[in-house]
Design a protein around this motif. Structure first.
Motif, PDB file in Angstrom:
ATOM      1  N   UNK A 228      16.365  78.927  30.062  1.00  0.00           N
ATOM      2  CA  UNK A 228      15.153  78.122  30.441  1.00  0.00           C
ATOM      3  C   UNK A 228      15.269  78.123  32.284  1.00  0.00           C
ATOM      4  N   UNK A 229      14.071  78.563  32.596  1.00  0.00           N
ATOM      5  CA  UNK A 229      13.828  78.612  34.218  1.00  0.00           C
ATOM      6  C   UNK A 229      13.525  77.241  34.628  1.00  0.00           C
ATOM      7  N   UNK A 230      14.341  76.718  35.836  1.00  0.00           N
ATOM      8  CA  UNK A 230      13.671  75.386  36.375  1.00  0.00           C
ATOM      9  C   UNK A 230      14.558  75.285  37.703  1.00  0.00           C
ATOM     10  N   UNK A 231      14.958  74.181  38.159  1.00  0.00           N
ATOM     11  CA  UNK A 231      15.605  73.951  39.287  1.00  0.00           C
ATOM     12  C   UNK A 231      16.620  73.027  39.430  1.00  0.00           C
ATOM     13  N   UNK A 249      13.575  71.496  34.091  1.00  0.00           N
ATOM     14  CA  UNK A 249      12.435  72.720  34.103  1.00  0.00           C
ATOM     15  C   UNK A 249      11.205  71.701  34.291  1.00  0.00           C
ATOM     16  N   UNK A 250      11.186  70.827  34.845  1.00  0.00           N
ATOM     17  CA  UNK A 250       9.857  70.160  35.056  1.00  0.00           C
ATOM     18  C   UNK A 250      10.042  69.554  36.532  1.00  0.00           C
ATOM     19  N   UNK A 251      10.172  70.267  37.805  1.00  0.00           N
ATOM     20  CA  UNK A 251      10.250  69.868  39.089  1.00  0.00           C
ATOM     21  C   UNK A 251       8.924  69.243  39.380  1.00  0.00           C
ATOM     22  N   UNK A 252       7.948  69.680  38.633  1.00  0.00           N
ATOM     23  CA  UNK A 252       6.469  68.960  39.204  1.00  0.00           C
ATOM     24  C   UNK A 252       6.423  67.517  38.836  1.00  0.00           C
ATOM     25  N   UNK A 253       7.311  67.175  37.958  1.00  0.00           N
ATOM     26  CA  UNK A 253       7.070  65.461  37.661  1.00  0.00           C
ATOM     27  C   UNK A 253       8.133  64.541  38.349  1.00  0.00           C
ATOM     28  N   UNK A 254       8.601  65.380  39.630  1.00  0.00           N
ATOM     29  CA  UNK A 254       9.832  64.472  40.133  1.00  0.00           C
ATOM     30  C   UNK A 254       9.115  63.202  40.891  1.00  0.00           C
ATOM     31  N   UNK A 398      -2.957  69.688  41.887  1.00  0.00           N
ATOM     32  CA  UNK A 398      -2.511  70.852  41.741  1.00  0.00           C
ATOM     33  C   UNK A 398      -2.419  70.723  40.019  1.00  0.00           C
ATOM     34  N   UNK A 399      -2.528  71.882  39.127  1.00  0.00           N
ATOM     35  CA  UNK A 399      -2.284  72.082  37.905  1.00  0.00           C
ATOM     36  C   UNK A 399      -0.583  72.007  37.774  1.00  0.00           C
ATOM     37  N   UNK A 400      -0.176  71.700  36.581  1.00  0.00           N
ATOM     38  CA  UNK A 400       1.279  71.801  36.255  1.00  0.00           C
ATOM     39  C   UNK A 400       1.949  72.968  36.845  1.00  0.00           C
ATOM     40  N   UNK A 401       1.100  74.036  36.286  1.00  0.00           N
ATOM     41  CA  UNK A 401       1.806  75.410  36.782  1.00  0.00           C
ATOM     42  C   UNK A 401       1.776  75.563  38.157  1.00  0.00           C
ATOM     43  N   UNK A 402       0.749  75.196  39.070  1.00  0.00           N
ATOM     44  CA  UNK A 402       0.781  75.495  40.373  1.00  0.00           C
ATOM     45  C   UNK A 402       1.606  74.371  41.017  1.00  0.00           C
ATOM     46  N   UNK A 403       1.815  73.012  40.637  1.00  0.00           N
ATOM     47  CA  UNK A 403       2.840  72.447  41.087  1.00  0.00           C
ATOM     48  C   UNK A 403       4.179  72.825  41.062  1.00  0.00           C
ATOM     49  N   UNK A 404       4.509  73.556  39.782  1.00  0.00           N
ATOM     50  CA  UNK A 404       5.854  73.799  39.661  1.00  0.00           C
ATOM     51  C   UNK A 404       6.450  74.883  40.717  1.00  0.00           C
ATOM     52  N   UNK A 405       5.610  75.814  40.716  1.00  0.00           N
ATOM     53  CA  UNK A 405       5.683  76.890  41.994  1.00  0.00           C
ATOM     54  C   UNK A 405       5.904  76.235  43.172  1.00  0.00           C
ATOM     55  N   UNK A 406       4.812  75.170  43.745  1.00  0.00           N
ATOM     56  CA  UNK A 406       4.610  74.822  44.854  1.00  0.00           C
ATOM     57  C   UNK A 406       5.958  73.774  45.279  1.00  0.00           C
ATOM     58  N   UNK A 407       6.233  73.078  44.415  1.00  0.00           N
ATOM     59  CA  UNK A 407       7.279  72.016  44.537  1.00  0.00           C
ATOM     60  C   UNK A 407       8.691  72.537  44.849  1.00  0.00           C
ATOM     61  N   UNK A 408       8.709  73.465  43.603  1.00  0.00           N
ATOM     62  CA  UNK A 408      10.043  74.204  43.713  1.00  0.00           C
ATOM     63  C   UNK A 408      10.495  75.093  45.324  1.00  0.00           C
ATOM     64  N   UNK A 419      15.911  76.856  42.972  1.00  0.00           N
ATOM     65  CA  UNK A 419      15.371  77.493  41.784  1.00  0.00           C
ATOM     66  C   UNK A 419      16.424  78.056  40.896  1.00  0.00           C
ATOM     67  N   UNK A 420      16.957  77.763  39.678  1.00  0.00           N
ATOM     68  CA  UNK A 420      17.891  78.512  38.825  1.00  0.00           C
ATOM     69  C   UNK A 420      17.355  78.694  37.750  1.00  0.00           C
ATOM     70  N   UNK A 421      17.942  79.452  36.890  1.00  0.00           N
ATOM     71  CA  UNK A 421      17.842  79.863  35.421  1.00  0.00           C
ATOM     72  C   UNK A 421      19.081  79.397  34.688  1.00  0.00           C
ATOM     73  N   UNK A 422      18.951  78.359  33.649  1.00  0.00           N
ATOM     74  CA  UNK A 422      19.950  77.753  33.030  1.00  0.00           C
ATOM     75  C   UNK A 422      19.938  78.354  31.569  1.00  0.00           C
ATOM     76  N   UNK A 423      21.289  77.792  31.057  1.00  0.00           N
ATOM     77  CA  UNK A 423      21.268  78.594  29.579  1.00  0.00           C
ATOM     78  C   UNK A 423      21.810  77.308  28.752  1.00  0.00           C
TER      79      UNK A 423
END
Length: 830
Positions: A228-231, A249-254, A398-408, A419-423
């Motif tokens: 999973x990609x997230x932060x 995986x949802x930094x856009x909801x912080x 911002x859309x959820x997708x736009x916010x993910x990148x912008x906030x991260x 920004x990290x990939x988790x397993x």
């Protein structure tokens, strides 16, 4: 020649001959292409079960088929010989050593395998519990330790109180031990791990190399690895210099994070409550939650338990204080053991927030909505759909997708997180607190610390004289001569590691040892490994899709990185065979529905057992045992036997050459059936692995032989001899003993399993045709080609379906004349 198949005499005769002549040993140097077929090796429990018979019969057909098709075939067998059952037997009986119990079982099972006529190269036999094998298992551990892939840490582990050992997560099914079904407990112990997480991305990416694996198996592995990609966001803790790290995986909801949740086992818990008026209450809560099973804690239906720690985190985006809670539904084994709860957009968080009166903040709403979505409108249901941001400062709109990148990007730039990939995949816990396993080659020195045993001192041998008891302590801990040793670095007093390795370590590289099984200098040479490896066809149960196959893939990549092979994936093709059922259920002693292979072999013989278990179902499907089906397979083999015994003199004395030009109609049909069978069996085994339909084709050819013999007055023995020879070749991989005997009864030289596989003739598959000339009102309107043996009714139907005939048909009655050689047919069509 007897008039029936005497399997007891014949099977024993050919098994002894094959072993004496060593016909299943592949050539060292040959121009032939190498092919490696392998079935998963068994645990030596003492007796084969029907699942064994099925998987080994499948592999044997493939191996024999490949030999007959000109390949140099490696087909080995060995024993996954370490494990708890042997040790438990020693505890139970008191007067038997695990090694003796294991060796006796191996001897018994080897005899049963040989009685099946399996084409194994027994010169390559490996046993994981022998010193010449586990020396190299230890060698691999040392290499991994040196590379930082083997390490020790304190961990909460799965503990089976009945087996009295640690279990890997994969060995816990529905919170029960996979071996004994005892409920698993949690225990804190110092444990050894392999760092399989370092290979998580490669294990995922290399699925592209596994084109011939079942897709469902790759999906199971992908889900287990759980990329999973997230932060990772750092939440400062009020009053402490520590930060609370959370992967999301949802930094856009912080902006909607209204409380934090820690697993009760989180290492910060003690620090958060130390010296506070909540300390005793929190510790009591932690103790209570630790008693709960993982399934109980994470199940959606289970009650969610929580407690406020009295501490607060700070939202790095707003500086707002957020209460830090403990909850039973958060586990330390996943992510960081902490989550930021956004109850407006996660149902579990919302239910928890409502129960404990925690804040709820809406930060996402549908894109087309004009008014802000409110908490009241949620009405107890979290909004989990797509949308755009609200109540999120400068990121509103911002859309959820736009916010993910912008906030991260913003938080990473400001040092708030990364920004990290988790397993989901955890490192592989390999420690076991038992005796009968590979000793971990580590010593502990007060001066030098943790020291690996030097390679030249391997293997670290299991002592023979140890005391077995039901207690949880390893028997090795009571053996002073094993425990007390010298430090390899300073020569001072040291203690050996008393844990042994998980048996999955032993089975994660055995397929490579088969390529060079007698090497005492290396586990195998690169030359021998690359000569045979990877395994071309691997066969085993789908229950091993996550555990064994994932570990084997990991080990192969480590071994490749060590430079011992160029191969990065161990198995090119993988077939997951189905289970053998009886009365609709898996065979088990508790259900009383077990059919013992030794009983079937004793009553019907190996060829009958093999034939039935391969004919009753496609290999990948479950198979329902049928006594009548076994008897039917026996009758079929005797039909083949009588086909020869009834005509043996004519077949042996035949000297005429096959003359296709002079074939009669019956002879043409038999010849066609022969080549149709060759085509079907070749494709069913070599392409589709549909072994049941391959047997069906052989049965149809046998029926065609009997039909021919019943129809003709004078037998064409050159044709019958050709047909029976090739029938035996097709049947040989399935029923090797009987076909070997019949091959030699016919006067042929050499072993049937080493003969060339028959080839079919495309021309022979075609049926004779005739031409139909269609006349309408005296004029030729169409010409059709049909099979010569078509009957009159089918002939009429063929003509009437002709497009040109339909074009010339009117509402009034028209007479059509169909002219064929020596025949005139009138058809009236309205």
């Amino acid at each position: 020649m007897k008039g029936y198949y005497d399997f007891k005499e014949i099977e024993r005769k050919w098994q002894n001959t094959w072993e004496k002549e060593g016909i299943f040993t592949p050539a060292d140097e040959t121009d032939k292409e190498n092919y490696y077929v392998l079935e998963m090796f068994p645990y030596p429990s003492g007796n084969l079960h029907m699942g064994h018979v099925r998987v080994y019969s499948i592999g044997d057909v493939i191996a024999r088929f490949k030999v007959m098709n000109g390949y140099n075939v490696l087909h080995p067998m060995g024993w996954d010989a370490f494990g708890l059952p042997a040790e438990n037997a020693a505890i139970k009986h008191g007067n038997i050593h695990p090694q003796d119990w294991t060796w006796d079982n191996i001897d018994n099972m080897r005899k049963q395998m040989k009685a099946m006529g399996l084409s194994y190269d027994w010169d390559r036999e490996v046993t994981t519990a022998k010193e010449d094998y586990y020396k190299w298992t230890q060698w691999f551990f040392v290499q991994m330790f040196k590379k930082g892939l083997a390490y020790k840490k304190k961990s909460s582990v799965n503990w089976c109180p009945d087996c009295e050992t640690v279990l890997a997560n994969e060995q816990v099914i529905n919170n029960q031990c996979e071996r004994c079904d005892t409920e698993v407990e949690q225990k804190e112990l110092e444990q050894w791990f392999f760092k399989i997480t370092d290979y998580a991305e490669r294990l995922l990416e290399d699925h592209e190399l596994l084109e011939n694996w079942p897709e469902k198996v790759k999906v199971m592995q992908r889900n287990w690895i759980g990329r999973s990609e997230g932060m990772k966001i750092n939440f400062p803790i009020k009053g402490l210099e520590e930060t609370l790290d959370v992967f999301t995986t949802r930094p856009d909801t912080i902006y909607g994070a209204s409380y934090m949740v820690l697993a009760p086992e989180h290492p910060l818990v003690d620090q958060l409550v130390a010296g506070t008026d909540r300390e005793d209450e929190v510790k009591e809560f932690v103790h209570k939650v630790k008693k709960q099973k993982e399934m109980e804690r994470t199940s959606p239906e289970s009650a969610k338990m929580g407690m406020f720690t009295g501490a607060y985190a700070l939202n790095p985006m707003t500086g707002e204080e957020i209460p830090i809670m403990l909850a039973n539904y958060v586990l330390m084994g996943y992510g960081t053991g902490a989550i930021m709860a956004v109850p407006a957009h996660d149902q579990r968080d919302l239910d928890f927030a409502v129960k404990y009166d925690l804040p709820v903040k809406v930060v996402i709403q549908p894109v087309d909505r004009k008014e802000k979505l409110t908490v009241e409108e949620l009405a107890g249901e979290a909004y989990t759909g797509d949308g755009c941001l609200i109540n999120s400062g400068k990121f509103n709109g911002l859309t959820v997708e736009e916010a993910f990148s912008a906030m991260a990007s913003y938080m990473e730039k400001e040092g708030m997180g990364k920004i990290e990939v988790n397993y989901r995949l955890r490192d592989w816990l390999i420690s076991r607190q038992r005796y009968w396993g590979t000793p971990i080659p580590i010593v502990y020195c007060d001066k030098c610390g943790v020291v690996p045993v030097p390679e030249e001192e391997l293997p670290v041998k299991l002592p023979r004289d140890v005391e077995f008891s039901p207690g949880g302590e390893s028997p090795l801990n009571k053996c002073d001569e094993f425990v007390n040793t010298e430090c390899p670095e300073c020569g001072g007093k040291a203690r050996r590691e008393i844990d042994t390795m998980d048996t999955f370590v032993d089975s994660s590289w055995y397929f490579l040892r088969y390529t060079d099984p007698h090497n005492d200098k290396l586990p195998f040479t690169k030359e021998q490994a690359d000569k045979w490896f990877p395994v071309d066809q691997y066969i085993g149960g789908v229950e091993h899709a996550i555990l064994h196959l994932l570990y084997a893939r990991f080990f192969t990549k480590v071994i490749s990185d060590l430079g011992l092979t160029d191969v990065v994936e161990p198995f090119t093709n993988w077939l997951a065979q189905g289970m053998v059922l009886k009365d609709g259920a898996k065979m088990s002693k508790s259900k009383g529905n077990v059919v013992a292979p030794k009983d079937i072999l004793g009553k019907y013989g190996a060829d009958t057992a093999r034939l039935f278990i391969l004919f009753a179902s496609p290999p990948e499907k479950d198979l329902e045992w049928s006594d009548k089906g076994v008897e039917g397979s026996e009758r079929f083999l005797n039909r083949v036997w009588r086909l020869l015994s009834d005509h043996i003199e004519g077949l042996k004395n035949n000297s005429a050459k096959l003359d296709q030009q002079s074939f009669t109609g019956n002879e043409k049909e038999l010849y066609r059936e022969l080549h149709l069978a060759i085509k079907r069996v070749t494709e069913d085994i070599g392409v589709r692995l549909n072994l049941n339909t391959a047997i069906s084709a052989i049965m149809e050819l046998t029926n065609a032989c009997y039909h021919y013999l019943n129809e003709v007055e004078v037998i064409n023995y050159s044709l019958l001899s050709e047909t029976i020879d090739k029938l035996l070749l097709l049947l040989a991989p399935f029923a090797p003993h009987m076909t070997e005997e019949l091959w030699h009864e016919l006067g042929h030289d050499g072993f049937i399993s080493q003969q060339a596989w028959p080839e079919y003739e495309e021309e022979a598959l075609k049926k004779d045709e005739i031409t139909i000339v269609v006349q309408i009102n005296g004029k030729v309107r169409d010409k059709l080609k049909v099979e010569a043996e078509i009957d009159e009714e089918s002939l009429k139907e063929t003509v009437l379906k002709s497009q040109k005939v339909q074009d010339y048909t009117t509402d009034k009655e028209i007479v059509k004349f169909i002219v064929i050689p020596k025949k005139l047919v009138n058809i009236v069509v309205k």
